[in-house]
Design a protein around this motif. Sequence first.
Motif, PDB file in Angstrom:
ATOM      1  N   ILE A 119       4.817   1.966   1.397  1.00  0.00           N
ATOM      2  CA  ILE A 119       5.754   2.873   0.727  1.00  0.00           C
ATOM      3  C   ILE A 119       4.940   3.828  -0.136  1.00  0.00           C
ATOM      4  O   ILE A 119       4.200   3.402  -1.024  1.00  0.00           O
ATOM      5  CB  ILE A 119       6.774   2.124  -0.155  1.00  0.00           C
ATOM      6  N   GLY A 120       5.091   5.111   0.137  1.00  0.00           N
ATOM      7  CA  GLY A 120       4.408   6.134  -0.654  1.00  0.00           C
ATOM      8  C   GLY A 120       5.325   6.715  -1.705  1.00  0.00           C
ATOM      9  O   GLY A 120       6.532   6.831  -1.503  1.00  0.00           O
ATOM     10  N   ASN A 125      10.743   6.434   7.131  1.00  0.00           N
ATOM     11  CA  ASN A 125      12.046   6.561   6.487  1.00  0.00           C
ATOM     12  C   ASN A 125      11.864   7.164   5.097  1.00  0.00           C
ATOM     13  O   ASN A 125      11.133   6.628   4.272  1.00  0.00           O
ATOM     14  CB  ASN A 125      12.714   5.181   6.381  1.00  0.00           C
ATOM     15  N   VAL A 126      12.529   8.287   4.860  1.00  0.00           N
ATOM     16  CA  VAL A 126      12.527   8.921   3.553  1.00  0.00           C
ATOM     17  C   VAL A 126      13.756   8.392   2.821  1.00  0.00           C
ATOM     18  O   VAL A 126      14.877   8.523   3.310  1.00  0.00           O
ATOM     19  CB  VAL A 126      12.561  10.460   3.687  1.00  0.00           C
ATOM     20  N   PHE A 127      13.541   7.777   1.660  1.00  0.00           N
ATOM     21  CA  PHE A 127      14.656   7.109   0.984  1.00  0.00           C
ATOM     22  C   PHE A 127      14.466   7.136  -0.522  1.00  0.00           C
ATOM     23  O   PHE A 127      13.444   7.590  -1.030  1.00  0.00           O
ATOM     24  CB  PHE A 127      14.788   5.667   1.478  1.00  0.00           C
ATOM     25  N   ALA A 128      15.463   6.626  -1.249  1.00  0.00           N
ATOM     26  CA  ALA A 128      15.408   6.511  -2.709  1.00  0.00           C
ATOM     27  C   ALA A 128      16.384   5.428  -3.159  1.00  0.00           C
ATOM     28  O   ALA A 128      17.372   5.166  -2.483  1.00  0.00           O
ATOM     29  CB  ALA A 128      15.767   7.842  -3.371  1.00  0.00           C
ATOM     30  N   GLY A 163       7.729   3.869   4.504  1.00  0.00           N
ATOM     31  CA  GLY A 163       8.699   4.557   3.670  1.00  0.00           C
ATOM     32  C   GLY A 163       8.069   5.605   2.778  1.00  0.00           C
ATOM     33  O   GLY A 163       6.913   5.489   2.374  1.00  0.00           O
ATOM     34  N   VAL A 164       8.857   6.626   2.490  1.00  0.00           N
ATOM     35  CA  VAL A 164       8.504   7.646   1.519  1.00  0.00           C
ATOM     36  C   VAL A 164       9.599   7.612   0.462  1.00  0.00           C
ATOM     37  O   VAL A 164      10.747   7.969   0.746  1.00  0.00           O
ATOM     38  CB  VAL A 164       8.411   9.047   2.170  1.00  0.00           C
ATOM     39  N   PRO A 204       0.811  -1.224   0.000  1.00  0.00           N
ATOM     40  CA  PRO A 204       0.000   0.000   0.000  1.00  0.00           C
ATOM     41  C   PRO A 204       0.841   1.269   0.000  1.00  0.00           C
ATOM     42  O   PRO A 204       2.012   1.260   0.380  1.00  0.00           O
ATOM     43  CB  PRO A 204      -0.804  -0.115   1.296  1.00  0.00           C
ATOM     44  N   GLY A 205       0.205   2.364  -0.443  1.00  0.00           N
ATOM     45  CA  GLY A 205       0.831   3.678  -0.361  1.00  0.00           C
ATOM     46  C   GLY A 205       0.880   4.121   1.097  1.00  0.00           C
ATOM     47  O   GLY A 205       0.614   3.341   2.020  1.00  0.00           O
TER      48      GLY A 205
END
Length: 140
Positions: A131-132, A79-82, A107-108, A63-64
């Motif tokens: 994770i959005g 957690n903001v990640f890429a 996660g974002v 899910p978002g």
Amino acid sequence: AAVRVTVLLLLLFVLLPPLAAFALLFAVVAGGLFRPADPTVRSAMVGKPVPQFALDAIVPGKPGFASADLGRGEPRLVNVFASWCVPCIAEAPQLLALRRNGVAIDGVAVRDGAPALKRFLQRNGDPFARIGDDRNSAVQ
């Protein structure tokens, strides 16, 4: 006597100022190295409500993520990640360990694409419940 005066003037006006400037710079840098670091994190967001957001899902089957997911009375790690983020690769084992110990993690994903993110999670593990997709860094 004129030679001594010339040498003295040369020392006073040509060599001494740069030497004094270097000594001052050295003292400032050395002082900063030995001062204890302040571990306090200061943020304008401390004590404020989470801004409203709703991010679509980016990974199939997961899910978002929305601000409403945070208001359920239980602590969560966000957690903001890429996939392109090198420090995110380094922190992945710690996030997996936290998840194994029962920490809920969302996660974002910032400025990322689904294929690259899927490969990142396959390589480094997936500790995220949601994770959005923050494609334009609006939530970040």
